[in-house]
Design an enzyme around this catalytic site. Structure first.
Site, PDB file in Angstrom:
ATOM      1  N   HIS A 157       0.833  -1.212   0.000  1.00 51.01           N
ATOM      2  CA  HIS A 157       0.000   0.000   0.000  1.00 51.01           C
ATOM      3  C   HIS A 157       0.865   1.258   0.000  1.00 51.01           C
ATOM      4  O   HIS A 157       0.576   2.235  -0.699  1.00 51.01           O
ATOM      5  CB  HIS A 157      -0.903   0.040   1.238  1.00 51.01           C
ATOM      6  CG  HIS A 157      -1.878  -1.086   1.335  1.00 51.01           C
ATOM      7  ND1 HIS A 157      -1.752  -2.088   2.258  1.00 51.01           N
ATOM      8  CD2 HIS A 157      -3.004  -1.362   0.619  1.00 51.01           C
ATOM      9  CE1 HIS A 157      -2.760  -2.937   2.120  1.00 51.01           C
ATOM     10  NE2 HIS A 157      -3.530  -2.529   1.141  1.00 51.01           N
ATOM     11  N   GLN A 182     -18.273  -6.588  -1.215  1.00 53.43           N
ATOM     12  CA  GLN A 182     -17.389  -7.433  -2.016  1.00 53.43           C
ATOM     13  C   GLN A 182     -17.022  -8.738  -1.315  1.00 53.43           C
ATOM     14  O   GLN A 182     -16.195  -9.497  -1.803  1.00 53.43           O
ATOM     15  CB  GLN A 182     -16.133  -6.672  -2.438  1.00 53.43           C
ATOM     16  CG  GLN A 182     -15.180  -6.283  -1.332  1.00 53.43           C
ATOM     17  CD  GLN A 182     -14.127  -5.295  -1.815  1.00 53.43           C
ATOM     18  OE1 GLN A 182     -14.430  -4.146  -2.142  1.00 53.43           O
ATOM     19  NE2 GLN A 182     -12.880  -5.739  -1.886  1.00 53.43           N
ATOM     20  N   LYS A 240      -0.845  -6.834  -8.304  1.00 56.34           N
ATOM     21  CA  LYS A 240      -1.210  -8.108  -7.672  1.00 56.34           C
ATOM     22  C   LYS A 240      -2.690  -8.411  -7.865  1.00 56.34           C
ATOM     23  O   LYS A 240      -3.083  -9.556  -8.018  1.00 56.34           O
ATOM     24  CB  LYS A 240      -0.861  -8.095  -6.183  1.00 56.34           C
ATOM     25  CG  LYS A 240      -1.140  -9.434  -5.479  1.00 56.34           C
ATOM     26  CD  LYS A 240      -0.588  -9.445  -4.072  1.00 56.34           C
ATOM     27  CE  LYS A 240      -1.474  -8.663  -3.129  1.00 56.34           C
ATOM     28  NZ  LYS A 240      -2.744  -9.382  -2.816  1.00 56.34           N
ATOM     29  N   GLN A 255      -8.852  -7.314 -10.801  1.00 52.90           N
ATOM     30  CA  GLN A 255      -9.529  -6.114 -10.317  1.00 52.90           C
ATOM     31  C   GLN A 255      -9.148  -4.913 -11.168  1.00 52.90           C
ATOM     32  O   GLN A 255     -10.010  -4.094 -11.522  1.00 52.90           O
ATOM     33  CB  GLN A 255      -9.173  -5.856  -8.856  1.00 52.90           C
ATOM     34  CG  GLN A 255      -9.707  -4.538  -8.316  1.00 52.90           C
ATOM     35  CD  GLN A 255      -9.440  -4.367  -6.841  1.00 52.90           C
ATOM     36  OE1 GLN A 255     -10.115  -4.965  -6.019  1.00 52.90           O
ATOM     37  NE2 GLN A 255      -8.446  -3.561  -6.495  1.00 52.90           N
ATOM     38  N   VAL A 266       4.520  -5.451  -4.965  1.00 51.78           N
ATOM     39  CA  VAL A 266       5.606  -5.351  -3.981  1.00 51.78           C
ATOM     40  C   VAL A 266       5.752  -6.709  -3.310  1.00 51.78           C
ATOM     41  O   VAL A 266       4.765  -7.325  -2.892  1.00 51.78           O
ATOM     42  CB  VAL A 266       5.312  -4.256  -2.940  1.00 51.78           C
ATOM     43  CG1 VAL A 266       6.410  -4.186  -1.893  1.00 51.78           C
ATOM     44  CG2 VAL A 266       5.158  -2.907  -3.639  1.00 51.78           C
ATOM     45  N   SER A 288       0.828  -8.977   1.277  1.00 52.66           N
ATOM     46  CA  SER A 288      -0.624  -9.058   1.405  1.00 52.66           C
ATOM     47  C   SER A 288      -1.022  -8.980   2.863  1.00 52.66           C
ATOM     48  O   SER A 288      -0.313  -9.496   3.740  1.00 52.66           O
ATOM     49  CB  SER A 288      -1.136 -10.378   0.810  1.00 52.66           C
ATOM     50  OG  SER A 288      -2.512 -10.574   1.116  1.00 52.66           O
ATOM     51  N   ARG A 304      -3.219 -10.639   4.091  1.00 51.32           N
ATOM     52  CA  ARG A 304      -3.586 -11.999   4.497  1.00 51.32           C
ATOM     53  C   ARG A 304      -2.380 -12.855   4.887  1.00 51.32           C
ATOM     54  O   ARG A 304      -2.552 -13.958   5.417  1.00 51.32           O
ATOM     55  CB  ARG A 304      -4.384 -12.673   3.376  1.00 51.32           C
ATOM     56  CG  ARG A 304      -5.758 -12.040   3.157  1.00 51.32           C
ATOM     57  CD  ARG A 304      -6.504 -12.677   1.988  1.00 51.32           C
ATOM     58  NE  ARG A 304      -7.894 -12.232   1.932  1.00 51.32           N
ATOM     59  CZ  ARG A 304      -8.312 -11.127   1.354  1.00 51.32           C
ATOM     60  NH1 ARG A 304      -7.440 -10.309   0.789  1.00 51.32           N
ATOM     61  NH2 ARG A 304      -9.595 -10.807   1.333  1.00 51.32           N
TER      62      ARG A 304
END
Length: 285
Positions: A37, A61, A149, A153, A176, A185, A187
């Site tokens: 980010h 979403q 990534k 989208q 990145v 991520s 996650r």
């Protein structure tokens, strides 16, 4: 840095800047910020007078089998990173602020979503374009920043911008990665130590696919099988949700190997589903 939670206050703050001809760079996020980010913020900071970031975990979403409530959140951490990165306005709305009433109209994505995450997460991209339509109207940015990534989208959002004439330039920034190749991520925190050590094989498998294509291989079945074997041999995942290649950005079968191609993977571990991709013959904006 201004922290704003109200739509009207956001519009007033941005109007104050645009009235003196300042350019607006926008970084939409779902929070739990990491280096990926912040790389988007770095580009936005370099290319615009004012940087706006949104932190909003968008419920529309998330599918019925996806836990919206469990998505990681840490507003204090996000605010600290945003300020250190040079964000001017941090927009942190509540769900009620973005969706004050039940929607009377709904956006539905009809192209570029029949495969990969679009097929695996029904309705996901409808939610993405819905919230981005709202945010683009509120922020009215000159430039908006997304990471490669999330390549599907990116393709969907490009279609949204083209179809509805949004006056925004999409800036797509390279993925990145950690030093071992794993894509950054939010996650990744859910991986066990063993899974974290093994997960970089996802990127290694995608690189293998790239090497095969760039060396002239056009047997799609062979390419996918070799990548699948590499992942299966080197990581004890729960399942490979998908591992495939398509023409990019249309996500249709490859017919011309000299044009844009995406190789994409989603691998499900015990508590995390990781995605990654490689783009071939695609010019970044």
């Amino acid at each position: 840095m201004l922290i704003i939670r109200n739509k009207q206050a956001l519009k007033e703050a941005i109007l104050k800047e645009t009235q003196v001809n300042k350019t607006i760079g926008f970084v939409p996020t779902m929070g739990f910020l990491h280096e990926g980010h912040m790389t988007l913020v770095k580009h936005a900071r370099k290319e615009n007078d004012v940087v706006v970031m949104s932190v909003f975990v968008n419920p529309t979403q998330f599918g019925p089998n996806e836990d919206f409530d469990a998505y990681p959140r840490d507003e204090a951490h996000d605010a600290k990173l945003a300020e250190e990165g040079g964000v001017d306005i941090l927009f942190v709305p509540s769900v009620e602020e973005i969706y004050p009433v039940e929607l009377a109209t709904k956006l539905h994505v009809i192209k570029r979503v029949s495969v990969l995450d679009g097929a695996d997460r029904e309705g996901h991209f409808d939610g993405v374009v819905t919230v981005l339509t709202k945010l683009f109207h509120l922020v009215n940015p000159n430039n908006a920043y997304f990471g490669q990534k999330d390549a599907q989208q990116v393709a969907v959002v490009s279609g949204l911008v083209e179809d509805y004439f949004f006056p925004v330039n999409l800036r797509i920034i390279s993925t990145v990665r950690e030093t071992d190749g794993l894509a950054k991520s939010s996650r990744n925190v859910y991986l066990t130590d063993k899974e974290r050590k093994e997960a970089p094989v996802i990127h290694a498998a995608l690189q293998l696919g790239r090497q095969l294509i760039e060396s002239g291989e056009t047997d799609e079945t062979k390419i996918v099988q070799m990548m699948t074997d590499k992942i299966n041999e080197q990581t004890a995942h729960e399942k490979i949700a998908y591992l495939a290649l398509y023409a990019y950005p249309d996500f249709t079968p490859v017919t011309d190997w000299s044009k844009g191609i995406i190789i994409a993977a989603a691998v499900k571990y015990s508590k995390a589903r990781l995605i990654d991709n490689e783009l071939i013959n695609v010019k970044r904006r």
